[in-house]
Design an enzyme around this catalytic site. Structure first.
Site, PDB file in Angstrom:
ATOM      1  N   GLY A 185      27.726 -28.145  -1.975  1.00 52.34           N
ATOM      2  CA  GLY A 185      27.379 -26.920  -3.194  1.00 52.34           C
ATOM      3  C   GLY A 185      27.827 -25.769  -2.109  1.00 52.34           C
ATOM      4  N   ASP A 186      27.720 -24.768  -2.849  1.00 50.45           N
ATOM      5  CA  ASP A 186      27.481 -23.079  -2.480  1.00 50.45           C
ATOM      6  C   ASP A 186      28.392 -22.357  -0.930  1.00 50.45           C
ATOM      7  OD1 ASP A 186      25.101 -23.011  -4.050  1.00 50.45           O
ATOM      8  OD2 ASP A 186      24.080 -24.161  -2.637  1.00 50.45           O
TER       9      ASP A 186
ATOM     10  N   GLY B 216      31.558 -22.163  -1.627  1.00 48.15           N
ATOM     11  CA  GLY B 216      32.349 -20.382  -1.804  1.00 48.15           C
ATOM     12  C   GLY B 216      33.506 -20.491  -3.244  1.00 48.15           C
TER      13      GLY B 216
ATOM     14  N   HIS C  82      28.034 -20.509  -9.698  1.00 49.57           N
ATOM     15  CA  HIS C  82      29.343 -20.054  -8.571  1.00 49.57           C
ATOM     16  C   HIS C  82      28.966 -18.032  -8.413  1.00 49.57           C
ATOM     17  CE1 HIS C  82      31.499 -23.684  -8.393  1.00 49.57           C
ATOM     18  NE2 HIS C  82      31.209 -23.826  -9.585  1.00 49.57           N
TER      19      HIS C  82
END
Ligand code: GDP
Length: 424
Positions: free
Chosen positions: A11-12, A14, A40
């Site tokens: 996750g994370d 972008g 997000h």
């Protein structure tokens, strides 16, 4: 054409930025899984936003945003989010909510919190948004679909029945206040009012849109390694994070997904517990965390500091493969410009043997990283728009990683903004 934008890692990566960027050419953006647990972060002309439930296409006038049937829909959170962007000058987005989406109930959030409390030190590091209790109920067939809000009598009867079972656990396991059916009904009536103007058969809407040749994006949440089947179980999320699930969570034919853009971050970061082979600690980690993302590596939902590490080619190769990647978007590369050298995890040593295949959790916990070190480029690459203009060592890093993961890196993101992108 339907394109999925999904994560290769924890996750994370972008995905929000890539979705916001690609939404320029899209007609419809669909969220197909997950809930308000992850976020997000998007930076555009209106400012900086952390979205939890809205698809990352809401900033354009020409797009329709869809909350698909696979989403864990927290109605008040969705409406607060719409209000908060409108308050900041974004035109009111066009939103459709699937009549088959199920609702996160206030008791799901409570159960999430109570369970984490009960588990104490052995907790999963949940964001306490009610996601695990929500999906448990969905598959135990005691969840509520949005469409059920519109039959008052049947709803009342079901609410009474569900309160009975929930109250047994509340009383005997958690020793917490009991649910009151009347209060719950009030809550559901307020949800009905909020959601009514947006509800429709989104699957039929998408079917027609596909026939008309519209451009559709499926926006994933979290990444491959948080998938309940293929990730680091049990330290995973409760709905599938894979592009394949996009067909189910949006209600479209799987063969319509023509491109799978897997967003892969130039170094590793993760929130919550679980094995993390290339993790780094101490000063080295603090510096990367501070410089990481856009203003530091801290969770978009909880503000928790993210765990960070070197690029993990084993996990990312697997993460890309399990997504069915056609294109890799390689992100947050600009952050690494300060390093003299860049270690990359190219293998896992498990019980004395080196592998490049990502193993199941029991083996993963024993894995030690095998690192290969590349020279740094020691400069700021933000603002560069052509691949050839990147410093040689930076290109070497990209090409090294492309070879290790085995999927084409067609986009390189060198900043949080919409235009910070290099196409290859
Ligand atoms: P998502 O859940 O995959 O959408 O990722 P997040 O939004 O949680 O995290 C990505 C973070 O990195 C956000 O703060 C973005 O603004 C930022 N970001 C995205 N792409 C880039 C990039 O290429 N460079 C930098 N410096 N930050 C980026």
């Amino acid at each position: 054409m339907v394109k999925a934008i999904v994560g290769a890692n924890w996750g994370d990566e972008g995905k929000g930025k890539i979705t916001d960027m690609m939404a320029k050419e899209a007609d419809i953006i669909v969220r197909f899984q997950g809930g308000a647990n992850a976020g997000h972060t998007i930076v555009n002309d209106y400012g900086k936003f952390a979205l939890h439930t809205l698809p990352s296409g809401v900033f354009y006038n020409h797009t329709t945003s869809i909350i698909g049937n696979g989403v864990a829909l927290n109605i008040p959170v969705l409406f607060e989010e719409i209000q908060s962007i409108v308050d900041r000058g974004v035109p009111k987005p066009k939103i459709l909510v699937s009549d088959r989406a199920q609702m996160v109930m206030s008791y799901h959030v409570l159960f999430d919190r109570y369970e984490e409390e009960r588990l104490g030190g052995k907790s999963f590091g949940s964001t306490k948004s009610g996601i695990a209790p929500f999906y448990s109920d969905k598959y135990a067939k005691i969840g509520f679909q949005v469409s059920e809000l519109f039959d008052e009598e049947a709803l009342k009867e079901k609410v009474a029945r569900i309160c009975e079972t929930k109250n047994i656990t509340l009383e005997h396991l958690y020793h917490k206040p009991l649910l009151e059916p009347d209060k719950l009904m009030e809550e559901l009536r307020s949800y009905r009012k909020m959601v009514e103007p947006y509800v429709c058969d989104t699957s039929a809407y998408l079917w027609n849109a596909i026939k008309e040749g519209k451009n559709i994006l499926l926006e994933g949440q979290l990444g491959s390694l948080k998938d309940p089947d293929h990730g680091i179980y049990p330290m995973v999320t409760s709905s599938s994070t894979l592009a394949a699930y996009g067909a189910i969570g949006a209600g479209i034919p799987p063969y319509e997904i023509g491109k799978i853009i897997t967003v892969c971050k130039a170094y590793s970061s993760a929130v919550g517990a679980g094995a993390f082979v290339s993790e780094i600690f101490g000063e080295e980690a603090d510096e990367l965390r501070r410089r990481g993302g856009d203003g530091g590596e801290f969770g978009a939902t909880t503000g928790r500091p993210r765990r960070v590490g070197w690029f993990d080619a084993v996990a990312s190769k697997y993460g890309c493969r399990i997504q069915g990647t056609t294109d890799v978007a390689f992100t947050v590369l600009d952050v690494l410009g300060y390093l003299d050298e860049l270690p990359v995890c190219v293998g896992y040593e498990i019980d004395g043997e080196v592998t490049t295949e990502f193993p199941p959790t029991v083996m993963l916990e024993k894995a030690k990283p095998v690192l290969e070190t590349l020279p740094g480029w020691k400069c700021d690459i933000r603002g560069i728009r052509k691949y050839e203009d990147l410093p040689e060592n930076c290109r070497k890093y990209i090409e090294f990683i492309e070879e290790k993961i085995g999927f084409p890196i067609t986009m390189v993101s060198n900043g949080p903004g919409r235009d910070d992108i290099i196409y290859r």
